[in-house]
Design an enzyme around this catalytic site. Structure first.
Site, PDB file in Angstrom:
ATOM      1  N   TYR A 189       0.908  -1.331   0.015  1.00  0.00           N
ATOM      2  CA  TYR A 189      -0.090   0.123   0.155  1.00  0.00           C
ATOM      3  C   TYR A 189       0.743   1.289  -0.002  1.00  0.00           C
ATOM      4  CZ  TYR A 189      -3.753   3.494   1.451  1.00  0.00           C
ATOM      5  OH  TYR A 189      -4.208   4.425   1.376  1.00  0.00           O
ATOM      6  N   ASP A 190       1.980   1.274   0.990  1.00  0.00           N
ATOM      7  CA  ASP A 190       2.830   2.485   0.771  1.00  0.00           C
ATOM      8  C   ASP A 190       3.743   2.619  -0.377  1.00  0.00           C
ATOM      9  OD1 ASP A 190       2.298   3.066   3.531  1.00  0.00           O
ATOM     10  OD2 ASP A 190       4.016   2.273   4.369  1.00  0.00           O
ATOM     11  N   LYS A 195       5.152   3.996  18.454  1.00  0.00           N
ATOM     12  CA  LYS A 195       3.851   4.227  17.384  1.00  0.00           C
ATOM     13  C   LYS A 195       3.378   2.925  17.317  1.00  0.00           C
ATOM     14  CE  LYS A 195       2.778   6.177  12.930  1.00  0.00           C
ATOM     15  NZ  LYS A 195       1.729   5.156  12.656  1.00  0.00           N
TER      16      LYS A 195
HETATM   17  S1  IVH Z   1       0.395  11.360  17.995  1.00  0.00           S
HETATM   18  C1  IVH Z   1      -1.361  14.959  16.725  1.00  0.00           C
HETATM   19  N1  IVH Z   1       1.749   9.385  19.039  1.00  0.00           N
HETATM   20  O1  IVH Z   1      -0.346   6.837  14.420  1.00  0.00           O
HETATM   21  C2  IVH Z   1      -0.615  13.959  16.910  1.00  0.00           C
HETATM   22  N2  IVH Z   1       0.265   9.074  17.393  1.00  0.00           N
HETATM   23  O2  IVH Z   1       0.359   7.391  11.676  1.00  0.00           O
HETATM   24  C3  IVH Z   1      -1.075  12.570  16.147  1.00  0.00           C
HETATM   25  N3  IVH Z   1       0.060   6.607  16.772  1.00  0.00           N
HETATM   26  O3  IVH Z   1      -3.088   8.828  13.554  1.00  0.00           O
HETATM   27  C4  IVH Z   1      -0.975  11.457  16.726  1.00  0.00           C
HETATM   28  N4  IVH Z   1       1.292   5.723  18.174  1.00  0.00           N
HETATM   29  O4  IVH Z   1      -3.291   6.936  15.294  1.00  0.00           O
HETATM   30  C5  IVH Z   1       0.747   9.815  18.076  1.00  0.00           C
HETATM   31  N5  IVH Z   1       2.509   7.632  20.212  1.00  0.00           N
HETATM   32  C6  IVH Z   1       1.764   8.029  19.270  1.00  0.00           C
HETATM   33  C7  IVH Z   1       1.142   7.227  18.446  1.00  0.00           C
HETATM   34  C8  IVH Z   1       0.285   7.592  17.399  1.00  0.00           C
HETATM   35  C9  IVH Z   1       0.345   5.453  17.106  1.00  0.00           C
HETATM   36  C10 IVH Z   1      -1.061   6.644  15.427  1.00  0.00           C
HETATM   37  C11 IVH Z   1      -1.977   7.695  15.344  1.00  0.00           C
HETATM   38  C12 IVH Z   1      -1.959   8.558  14.243  1.00  0.00           C
HETATM   39  C13 IVH Z   1      -1.136   7.745  13.783  1.00  0.00           C
HETATM   40  C14 IVH Z   1      -0.454   8.474  12.429  1.00  0.00           C
END
Ligand code: IVH
Length: 714
Positions: free
Chosen positions: A50-51, A127
């Site tokens: 997908y990426d 993440k």
């Molecule tokens: S911060 C405004 N912190 O990754 C900041 N996101 O690819 C937004 N995610 O939509 C998110 N671990 O669903 C943040 N430690 C983390 C995260 C995280 C997973 C997800 C989240 C975000 C997506 C982006």
């Protein structure tokens, strides 16, 4: 599934989107995959594919900005918001990605440039690989769960309250706020969910993330499965207490997260990859490396590391774009799962008799290595996952862990998949299987291996003991007469006569066959030992190179590498195996078993020994003994049925003969082949030899060439 648009550089090459038609098709494929993912949690593409597709689309759009399609996954959060969704008070943003230390450093510098001062503190956290969710608490009570949706409004999934570990119904303080975080299934929850689902006749989830997505949306299921929440942010709601709203707006991110954890919400703080506050890019990179290294052993999935400016003032100064904040970035780790095809299931018997299935996969590149096999723990694992041959399966492999199949991708089934056949007899020794436990076991337990190894040693291409088939070996092992192959050489007439169906004639014949086995060349005795990594041909090469078992045993890793075809790794294996087999070899020697190779001379010590003497046709030392044969320096292939003097020789014996006469045996015709011995019924190999102009000899002609060596053939 990654929903972010392509960034400047990527871990893997972008898909080639070369013209408008390819662009339209790529957008449609990506949109369908994203829609399927957001609707049911089941994606038709794996992350990496997908990426790449999205990166290909982005590259095309950059070159053709006027052709950008409204459906493009690069322009918006894929999936879109559905009618009736709950608006977010503040948009739920995504994150931009970086893929290397250089890109990370460049991003950090760009944030500092933008805010006009150094960022004093960064928060570095895992993440989590799940779905973003907003959990609203009113006066301490959990009242609403909302998915991210298109970022400005999401789906109300409050029905899932009570099934999400880590989101308490009641906080430790009666406050009003929204906690944002990721809902996922831990590996354990994923396994449990699929057991329950397939138990209810449902299709398994392909991976934990799909499991969480599907479960979050499902209403009125006959069963419940658990998920886990990890908070990664919090913000005030319109009804929040004024002082709390002020604190949440002013505190650094790390302090907000401490407060959220104190309220009783689960965060990554309790894990091996807990968030850290760090001050330099070098420290951030070191922590990224630590988290990357810890990933294979984590009980839940992560797909990167998130780096955030910690101070509220820094975040405010950096600001946000429409899609992602500028104060945070996702450092993506390589994809560790891919979809491939389950081609076969092999059944291997371990030393203790455990019969373990192993999946044979269409080779697939995951995280820089090619994966061909994956573990399947036991037969019930196959049944529970409802795996079928030909299934498209999600395979997970990270770091050094053994690849595993997460589940079949059930919605990709075509109907041509076949059930997996379970063995009804031990695949190693043919005995019955004890199926009373989850892990199947050969009824012979440890003796299974013994039966197999003794049968192998007695086989035609090893010691060639006629009358010692698997059934007879089972009898000998069960009677306690044979505990290893050396015991064969001390069997007495009386002992054998006591066995069932063992008359005087069979006994005498067997004893005579064992007597003959005592005189077999070293190559066959060595092969009979079943040294890992060596088969018939390698055993012959080793025997011819070293001439005696004493010399083989004296060889170190370096000396073994002088043998054609032995690299460092195999040499280490052979040395280790021989050390383990030392007592057995001693007993065989004591039993009068031949330990030398006729016609071979040991490598000479000194320069020749550490020179090129192992390479066929070069160097000195042991080569001197080999250069005397009529096939010296020749690579010979045998095909078709042998006749005349060669009629009774097996392929293995033919190969032995070739090597004894100084040649190298091979099984396929190539430019390097010097001679093809073509008997009756020779087919494609003969045609290939004709095509290449390779010399071809009939069996009789060949027999004449090697007549002097024929007599020594068993
Ligand atoms: S911060 C405004 N912190 O990754 C900041 N996101 O690819 C937004 N995610 O939509 C998110 N671990 O669903 C943040 N430690 C983390 C995260 C995280 C997973 C997800 C989240 C975000 C997506 C982006």
């Amino acid at each position: 599934m990654t929903t972010s648009p392509a960034v400047s550089a990527a871990a893997a090459p972008a898909a080639a989107v070369t013209d408008a038609t390819a662009y339209a098709e790529a957008v449609q494929t990506a949109a369908q995959a994203a829609a399927a993912y957001y609707a049911t949690g089941e994606s038709t593409l794996d992350d990496d594919t997908y990426d790449r597709l999205v990166r290909g689309i982005a590259a095309y759009e950059q070159a053709h900005p006027d052709e950008i399609s409204a459906d493009s996954p690069t322009g918006k959060v894929a999936g879109g918001a559905a009618v009736g969704d709950v608006p977010h008070t503040i948009p739920m943003l995504s994150l931009d990605n970086v893929f290397s230390a250089e890109q990370l450093a460049a991003w950090a510098a760009s944030v500092e440039r933008r805010i006009g001062r150094p960022v004093e503190v960064w928060s570095v956290e895992p993440k989590l690989d799940g779905l973003a969710i907003a959990a609203r608490y009113e006066k301490g009570r959990l009242t609403r769960l909302v998915t991210r949706g298109d970022g400005s409004a999401g789906e109300d999934v409050s029905h899932a309250i009570g099934t999400v570990v880590g989101l308490p119904d009641e906080l430790t303080e009666p406050v009003t706020l929204e906690v944002r975080g990721e809902v996922l299934m831990t590996n354990e929850q994923f396994e449990a969910a699929n057991t329950v689902r397939t138990g209810h006749g449902g299709a398994p989830f392909a991976n934990p993330r799909n499991g969480a997505a599907g479960t979050l949306r499902a209403k009125d299921r006959a069963y419940t499965v658990q998920m886990t929440f990890f908070g990664y942010g919090a913000l005030a709601l319109p009804d929040s207490e004024a002082d709390l709203a002020q604190r949440l707006g002013e505190w650094p991110h790390s302090q907000v997260m401490r407060y959220v954890a104190d309220l009783g919400v689960h965060t990554a703080d309790s894990t091996a990859v807990a968030p850290r506050t760090l001050t330099t890019v070098d420290e951030i990179q070191a922590r990224i490396d630590e988290i990357g290294a810890a990933r294979p052993e984590l009980p839940f999935g992560i797909d990167g590391i998130v780096v955030k400016a910690d101070a509220a003032a820094d975040q405010a100064a950096a600001g946000s774009g429409s899609r992602a904040p500028r104060w945070a970035i996702a450092y993506k780790l390589p994809a560790v799962e891919k979809v491939t095809t389950l081609l076969d299931v092999e059944w291997n018997v371990g030393r203790t008799g455990i019969i373990a299935p192993r999946a044979v996969l269409e080779p697939v590149e995951i995280d820089g290595s090619t994966v061909t096999y994956a573990t399947l723990h036991n037969p019930s694992d196959i049944t529970r996952r409802d795996l079928r041959l030909g299934d498209r399966v999600m395979v997970y492999k990270a770091g050094d862990i053994i690849p595993r199949i997460e589940a079949p991708v059930a919605h990709l089934r075509t109907g041509d998949e076949k059930p997996i056949a379970f063995p009804d007899a031990c695949p190693q020794c043919g005995s019955d299987i004890d199926t009373s436990e989850q892990r199947w076991r050969c009824v012979r337990g440890r003796n299974c291996h013994l039966v197999a190894s003794v049968s192998y040693a007695a086989g035609r291409d090893q010691l060639d003991i006629e009358g010692l088939g698997a059934t007879r070996v089972v009898q000998l092992v069960d009677a306690g007469l044979v505990g290893d192959i050396a015991d064969l050489f001390t069997l007495t007439r009386e002992q054998l006569l006591e066995l069932d169906r063992m008359g005087a004639t069979s006994t005498d014949n067997l004893l005579a066959a064992i007597e003959t086995a005592r005189t077999r060349p070293l190559s066959r005795v060595f092969c009979a030992l079943g040294v890992r990594g060596t088969g018939r041909s390698m055993s012959r090469r080793i025997a011819r190179h070293f001439a005696t078992m004493e010399h083989v045993r004296a060889a170190d890793v370096e000396a073994l590498q002088q043998v054609d075809g032995i690299g460092a790794e195999k040499a280490r294996t052979v040395v280790a195996e021989l050390a383990e087999l030392a007592p057995l070899i001693d007993r065989l020697t004591a039993a009068g078993v031949n330990m030398s190779e006729p016609g071979a001379t040991p490598p000479v010590a000194g320069p020749a020994a550490d020179g090129e003497d192992g390479k066929e046709g070069t160097g000195q030392g042991v080569e001197q003994s080999r250069t005397t044969g009529p096939l010296d320096g020749m690579t010979v292939v045998v095909t078709g049925a042998m006749t005349g003097a060669l009629e009774k020789l097996s392929r293995n014996q033919m190969n032995e003969l070739i090597e004894r006469a100084g040649g190298k045996s091979s099984s396929s015709v190539s430019k390097r082949t010097s001679l093809l011995v073509a008997g009756e019924g020779a087919g494609s190999k003969r045609a290939k030899a004709d095509e290449l102009g390779t010399r071809i000899a009939a069996p009789d002609e060949f027999a004449a060439m090697v007549a002097d060596f024929l007599d020594t053939q068993a």
